[in-house]
Design a protein around this motif. Structure first.
Motif, PDB file in Angstrom:
ATOM      1  N   GLY A 206       0.784  -1.227   0.000  1.00  0.00           N
ATOM      2  CA  GLY A 206       0.000   0.000   0.000  1.00  0.00           C
ATOM      3  C   GLY A 206       0.815   1.276   0.000  1.00  0.00           C
ATOM      4  N   GLY A 207       2.118   1.172   0.264  1.00  0.00           N
ATOM      5  CA  GLY A 207       2.989   2.341   0.241  1.00  0.00           C
ATOM      6  C   GLY A 207       2.870   3.245   1.456  1.00  0.00           C
ATOM      7  N   TRP A 208       2.309   2.745   2.554  1.00  0.00           N
ATOM      8  CA  TRP A 208       2.193   3.545   3.772  1.00  0.00           C
ATOM      9  C   TRP A 208       3.564   3.696   4.408  1.00  0.00           C
ATOM     10  CZ3 TRP A 208      -2.650   3.005   7.212  1.00  0.00           C
ATOM     11  CH2 TRP A 208      -3.795   2.914   6.424  1.00  0.00           C
ATOM     12  N   ASN A 209       3.696   4.704   5.262  1.00  0.00           N
ATOM     13  CA  ASN A 209       4.900   4.841   6.076  1.00  0.00           C
ATOM     14  C   ASN A 209       4.930   3.715   7.115  1.00  0.00           C
ATOM     15  OD1 ASN A 209       5.718   7.261   4.855  1.00  0.00           O
ATOM     16  ND2 ASN A 209       4.385   8.443   6.182  1.00  0.00           N
ATOM     17  N   PRO A 210       6.098   3.417   7.687  1.00  0.00           N
ATOM     18  CA  PRO A 210       6.131   2.455   8.795  1.00  0.00           C
ATOM     19  C   PRO A 210       5.135   2.858   9.879  1.00  0.00           C
ATOM     20  CG  PRO A 210       8.343   2.933   8.073  1.00  0.00           C
ATOM     21  CD  PRO A 210       7.432   3.895   7.345  1.00  0.00           C
ATOM     22  N   GLN A 211       4.450   1.877  10.426  1.00  0.00           N
ATOM     23  CA  GLN A 211       3.346   2.123  11.336  1.00  0.00           C
ATOM     24  C   GLN A 211       3.633   1.665  12.761  1.00  0.00           C
ATOM     25  OE1 GLN A 211       0.064   3.442  10.195  1.00  0.00           O
ATOM     26  NE2 GLN A 211       1.645   4.080   8.758  1.00  0.00           N
ATOM     27  N   GLU A 212       3.077   2.392  13.706  1.00  0.00           N
ATOM     28  CA  GLU A 212       2.995   1.948  15.092  1.00  0.00           C
ATOM     29  C   GLU A 212       1.585   1.381  15.214  1.00  0.00           C
ATOM     30  OE1 GLU A 212       3.092   3.698  19.621  1.00  0.00           O
ATOM     31  OE2 GLU A 212       3.497   5.039  17.954  1.00  0.00           O
ATOM     32  N   ILE A 213       1.479   0.086  15.479  1.00  0.00           N
ATOM     33  CA  ILE A 213       0.183  -0.582  15.466  1.00  0.00           C
ATOM     34  C   ILE A 213      -0.151  -1.067  16.874  1.00  0.00           C
ATOM     35  CG2 ILE A 213      -1.149  -2.512  14.527  1.00  0.00           C
ATOM     36  CD1 ILE A 213       0.687  -2.408  12.063  1.00  0.00           C
ATOM     37  N   GLU A 214      -1.286  -0.615  17.369  1.00  0.00           N
ATOM     38  CA  GLU A 214      -1.778  -1.089  18.664  1.00  0.00           C
ATOM     39  C   GLU A 214      -2.809  -2.177  18.377  1.00  0.00           C
ATOM     40  OE1 GLU A 214      -4.120   0.521  22.631  1.00  0.00           O
ATOM     41  OE2 GLU A 214      -3.427   1.963  21.133  1.00  0.00           O
ATOM     42  N   PHE A 215      -2.643  -3.319  19.017  1.00  0.00           N
ATOM     43  CA  PHE A 215      -3.538  -4.437  18.750  1.00  0.00           C
ATOM     44  C   PHE A 215      -3.821  -5.212  20.024  1.00  0.00           C
ATOM     45  CE2 PHE A 215       0.749  -6.042  18.427  1.00  0.00           C
ATOM     46  CZ  PHE A 215       0.702  -7.299  19.016  1.00  0.00           C
ATOM     47  N   THR A 216      -4.833  -6.046  19.930  1.00  0.00           N
ATOM     48  CA  THR A 216      -5.139  -6.985  21.002  1.00  0.00           C
ATOM     49  C   THR A 216      -5.628  -8.263  20.343  1.00  0.00           C
ATOM     50  OG1 THR A 216      -6.305  -7.290  23.110  1.00  0.00           O
ATOM     51  CG2 THR A 216      -7.551  -6.288  21.327  1.00  0.00           C
ATOM     52  N   PHE A 217      -5.629  -9.354  21.092  1.00  0.00           N
ATOM     53  CA  PHE A 217      -6.182 -10.598  20.575  1.00  0.00           C
ATOM     54  C   PHE A 217      -6.785 -11.380  21.727  1.00  0.00           C
ATOM     55  CE2 PHE A 217      -1.699 -11.150  21.368  1.00  0.00           C
ATOM     56  CZ  PHE A 217      -1.569 -12.401  21.971  1.00  0.00           C
ATOM     57  N   GLU A 218      -7.825 -12.142  21.388  1.00  0.00           N
ATOM     58  CA  GLU A 218      -8.584 -12.861  22.402  1.00  0.00           C
ATOM     59  C   GLU A 218      -8.335 -14.359  22.364  1.00  0.00           C
ATOM     60  OE1 GLU A 218     -12.605 -11.634  21.626  1.00  0.00           O
ATOM     61  OE2 GLU A 218     -12.371  -9.843  22.853  1.00  0.00           O
ATOM     62  N   GLY A 219      -7.524 -14.814  21.452  1.00  0.00           N
ATOM     63  CA  GLY A 219      -7.235 -16.226  21.315  1.00  0.00           C
ATOM     64  C   GLY A 219      -6.139 -16.430  20.288  1.00  0.00           C
ATOM     65  N   PRO A 220      -5.807 -17.681  19.984  1.00  0.00           N
ATOM     66  CA  PRO A 220      -4.664 -17.966  19.116  1.00  0.00           C
ATOM     67  C   PRO A 220      -4.926 -17.897  17.617  1.00  0.00           C
ATOM     68  CG  PRO A 220      -5.579 -20.013  19.932  1.00  0.00           C
ATOM     69  CD  PRO A 220      -6.357 -18.902  20.587  1.00  0.00           C
ATOM     70  N   GLU A 221      -6.182 -17.758  17.200  1.00  0.00           N
ATOM     71  CA  GLU A 221      -6.517 -17.790  15.781  1.00  0.00           C
ATOM     72  C   GLU A 221      -6.514 -16.386  15.175  1.00  0.00           C
ATOM     73  OE1 GLU A 221      -6.714 -20.707  14.280  1.00  0.00           O
ATOM     74  OE2 GLU A 221      -6.455 -21.681  16.226  1.00  0.00           O
ATOM     75  N   THR A 222      -6.331 -16.316  13.861  1.00  0.00           N
ATOM     76  CA  THR A 222      -6.244 -15.011  13.192  1.00  0.00           C
ATOM     77  C   THR A 222      -7.506 -14.179  13.378  1.00  0.00           C
ATOM     78  OG1 THR A 222      -6.957 -15.987  11.096  1.00  0.00           O
ATOM     79  CG2 THR A 222      -4.594 -15.796  11.452  1.00  0.00           C
ATOM     80  N   GLU A 223      -8.663 -14.824  13.450  1.00  0.00           N
ATOM     81  CA  GLU A 223      -9.904 -14.056  13.633  1.00  0.00           C
ATOM     82  C   GLU A 223     -10.030 -13.488  15.045  1.00  0.00           C
ATOM     83  OE1 GLU A 223     -10.982 -18.469  14.049  1.00  0.00           O
ATOM     84  OE2 GLU A 223      -9.886 -17.287  12.589  1.00  0.00           O
ATOM     85  N   ASP A 224      -9.125 -13.851  15.943  1.00  0.00           N
ATOM     86  CA  ASP A 224      -9.116 -13.322  17.307  1.00  0.00           C
ATOM     87  C   ASP A 224      -8.300 -12.038  17.435  1.00  0.00           C
ATOM     88  OD1 ASP A 224     -10.589 -15.562  18.200  1.00  0.00           O
ATOM     89  OD2 ASP A 224      -8.757 -16.725  18.472  1.00  0.00           O
TER      90      ASP A 224
END
Length: 117
Positions: free
Chosen positions: A40-58
């Motif tokens: 996408g050509g974006w600048n390097p990002q600071e990404i805040e994330f969370t997850f509720e389990g081990p699967e990608t949909e989490d």
């Protein structure tokens, strides 16, 4: 640490990383970075994330922003009334900065060198 490389380079006092403990989450984050920055050509990002389990949909991306915010005039803002905010409210949480699973995600030695500077 996010990756095993980060854990080793920073000599973290832990035997786990996001990469080894939650490999599907790590791979999904890596795919998101690939899409945003390299495709996408974006600048390097600071990404805040969370997850509720081990699967990608989490995995949930909470926010992302350029690592360097030098020109604040380019930052878009939005306003919403309380009714709208209540309708789209997803949840709340607390910051865990410095926790067991915090860190930066990089994929090349050049990116690592860039963070060191």
């Amino acid at each position: 640490p996010i990756s095993e490389l980060q854990r080793e380079l920073e000599k973290r006092d832990t035997k786990i990383s996001l990469e080894t403990r939650f490999p599907k989450i790590f791979d999904q984050l890596r795919a998101i970075v690939q899409q945003l920055i390299y495709e996408g050509g974006w600048n390097p990002q600071e990404i805040e994330f969370t997850f509720e389990g081990p699967e990608t949909e989490d995995l949930y991306i909470l926010q992302a922003r350029d690592l360097s915010l030098r020109d604040t005039k380019k930052i878009q803002r939005f306003d919403a009334d309380n009714d709208t905010l209540e309708k789209i409210y997803l949840g709340q949480g607390i910051g865990v900065s410095g926790g067991a699973m915090s860190g930066r995600i990089v994929f090349t030695l050049e990116e690592i060198d860039g963070f060191r500077r």
